[in-house]
Design a protein around this motif. Structure first.
Motif, mmCIF file in Angstrom:
data_model
loop_
_atom_site.group_PDB
_atom_site.id
_atom_site.type_symbol
_atom_site.label_atom_id
_atom_site.label_comp_id
_atom_site.label_asym_id
_atom_site.label_seq_id
_atom_site.Cartn_x
_atom_site.Cartn_y
_atom_site.Cartn_z
ATOM 1 N N THR A 94 50.992 107.625 33.675
ATOM 2 C CA THR A 94 50.454 107.429 35.017
ATOM 3 C C THR A 94 49.007 106.990 34.931
ATOM 4 O O THR A 94 48.352 107.145 33.894
ATOM 5 C CB THR A 94 50.581 108.719 35.859
ATOM 6 O OG1 THR A 94 50.317 108.428 37.227
ATOM 7 C CG2 THR A 94 49.621 109.804 35.372
ATOM 8 N N ARG A 95 48.509 106.408 36.020
ATOM 9 C CA ARG A 95 47.128 105.930 36.140
ATOM 10 C C ARG A 95 46.744 104.982 34.992
ATOM 11 O O ARG A 95 45.623 105.028 34.473
ATOM 12 C CB ARG A 95 46.159 107.122 36.170
ATOM 13 C CG ARG A 95 46.429 108.114 37.320
ATOM 14 C CD ARG A 95 45.755 107.716 38.603
ATOM 15 N NE ARG A 95 46.083 108.623 39.709
ATOM 16 C CZ ARG A 95 45.388 109.727 40.010
ATOM 17 N NH1 ARG A 95 44.338 110.068 39.276
ATOM 18 N NH2 ARG A 95 45.739 110.470 41.050
ATOM 19 N N GLN A 130 45.388 101.882 33.264
ATOM 20 C CA GLN A 130 44.484 100.762 33.504
ATOM 21 C C GLN A 130 44.434 99.832 32.297
ATOM 22 O O GLN A 130 43.567 98.973 32.203
ATOM 23 C CB GLN A 130 43.097 101.295 33.853
ATOM 24 C CG GLN A 130 43.093 102.140 35.118
ATOM 25 C CD GLN A 130 41.726 102.690 35.478
ATOM 26 O OE1 GLN A 130 40.714 102.355 34.852
ATOM 27 N NE2 GLN A 130 41.679 103.550 36.488
ATOM 28 N N HIS A 168 44.940 105.398 29.905
ATOM 29 C CA HIS A 168 45.970 105.959 30.775
ATOM 30 C C HIS A 168 46.201 107.427 30.416
ATOM 31 O O HIS A 168 45.605 107.955 29.475
ATOM 32 C CB HIS A 168 47.283 105.166 30.661
ATOM 33 C CG HIS A 168 47.822 105.049 29.273
ATOM 34 N ND1 HIS A 168 47.660 103.920 28.498
ATOM 35 C CD2 HIS A 168 48.525 105.914 28.510
ATOM 36 C CE1 HIS A 168 48.238 104.098 27.327
ATOM 37 N NE2 HIS A 168 48.769 105.313 27.303
ATOM 38 N N SER A 204 50.795 112.865 40.369
ATOM 39 C CA SER A 204 49.363 112.583 40.226
ATOM 40 C C SER A 204 48.755 112.576 41.618
ATOM 41 O O SER A 204 49.014 111.663 42.401
ATOM 42 C CB SER A 204 49.145 111.225 39.552
ATOM 43 O OG SER A 204 49.905 111.116 38.368
ATOM 44 N N TYR A 230 40.491 108.647 35.439
ATOM 45 C CA TYR A 230 41.163 107.486 36.017
ATOM 46 C C TYR A 230 41.674 107.848 37.406
ATOM 47 O O TYR A 230 42.494 108.750 37.572
ATOM 48 C CB TYR A 230 42.338 107.042 35.140
ATOM 49 C CG TYR A 230 41.980 106.871 33.685
ATOM 50 C CD1 TYR A 230 40.798 106.235 33.307
ATOM 51 C CD2 TYR A 230 42.804 107.354 32.677
ATOM 52 C CE1 TYR A 230 40.459 106.087 31.973
ATOM 53 C CE2 TYR A 230 42.485 107.202 31.340
ATOM 54 C CZ TYR A 230 41.305 106.573 30.988
ATOM 55 O OH TYR A 230 40.979 106.432 29.670
ATOM 56 N N HIS A 265 43.120 105.539 39.557
ATOM 57 C CA HIS A 265 44.223 104.670 39.963
ATOM 58 C C HIS A 265 44.818 104.017 38.736
ATOM 59 O O HIS A 265 44.246 104.061 37.640
ATOM 60 C CB HIS A 265 43.739 103.590 40.942
ATOM 61 C CG HIS A 265 42.739 102.645 40.349
ATOM 62 N ND1 HIS A 265 43.106 101.561 39.577
ATOM 63 C CD2 HIS A 265 41.382 102.636 40.384
ATOM 64 C CE1 HIS A 265 42.018 100.914 39.184
ATOM 65 N NE2 HIS A 265 40.960 101.545 39.658
#
Length: 248
Positions: A146-147, A149, A154, A196, A218, A220
């Motif tokens: 998740t999240r 980038q 991540h 998340s 992070y 997003h």
């Protein structure tokens, strides 16, 4: 003139037609529609069909100006691998980093070669819930991501060693933020769910809360799947819900 919103289903190659609207002439019109559920298939086109219902000898004549098009808001969708395809060595709708990824019997089959990962979704997605059924076949690292980038930025959460699960931060190097005991076995299917929400992360396995972590690096990113060592697994029944994402 009428504008009819539509989306095209990648799996069936058919247009799904939505409710038509008649724009007011001489002024800007704000036209919105909700992208519909496609039951696990992807969408490769969205847009409007422009038509004139006028009689053949009295067609509408004029100009249509499009000021801005945005895709925004929360999203909820499923990914059915029986409706996906392999394109340029990747399985839709994912991009892969290392490893071998194949479609087998309606599932995504991963053969990891060291640090291996796969990514999909909106880069600017904020709060996200991603669920998937994962069957570890070999190796001891099988995680949700998740999240994300990038390949080196991540979070991972899932099986991490014999009888253990971890929440891991990838930042040009891996750091285990929390590890808990969880007895898992090769060859068994497990339903993993990673929530998340702002700076709070929760991993559920088969409905049980197995670990929680707070982390702020992070805010997003994309979702996906990852392994930190050689191994093999199968993934199916992916369900994604997002909120707080920026428009694209």
């Amino acid at each position: 003139m009428t504008l009819t919103p539509y989306v095209r289903n990648t799996y069936t190659q058919e247009d799904q037609i939505l409710q038509a609207v008649t724009p007011v002439g001489g002024e800007w019109n704000d036209i919105q529609f909700v992208i519909p559920d496609t039951e696990g298939a992807m969408i490769d086109e969205i847009g409007w069909i422009l038509e004139s219902p006028s009689p053949l000898l009295n067609r509408a004549i004029g100009s249509l100006f499009i000021g801005q098009v945005r895709v925004t808001g929360s999203a909820e969708y499923k990914i059915d691998f029986a409706k996906q395809a392999k394109e340029f060595a990747s399985i839709t709708p994912f991009s892969h980093h290392r490893g071998k990824w194949e479609l087998r019997d309606g599932a995504l089959h991963c053969t990891a070669e060291g640090d291996t990962s796969s990514y999909s979704g909106n880069y600017y997605a904020g709060d996200t819930v991603v669920e998937a059924t994962i069957k570890p076949i070999s190796g001891t690292s099988h995680c949700l991501i998740t999240r994300a980038q990038g390949v080196m930025r991540h979070y991972l959460a899932g099986f991490d060693g014999p009888n253990s699960v971890s929440f891991i931060k990838q930042d040009f190097g891996t750091k285990r933020l929390i590890t808990a005991r969880y007895d898992w076995e090769l060859g068994e299917e497990y339903r993993l769910k990673l929530v998340s929400e702002k700076d709070r992360f929760i991993l559920y396995i088969n409905g049980d809360n197995v670990l929680e972590c707070k982390e702020t690096a992070y805010a997003h990113g994309m979702f996906g799947f990852g392994c930190l060592e050689d191994g093999e697994n199968e993934i199916k029944d992916v369900h994604v819900r997002t909120s707080g994402q920026k428009s694209v």
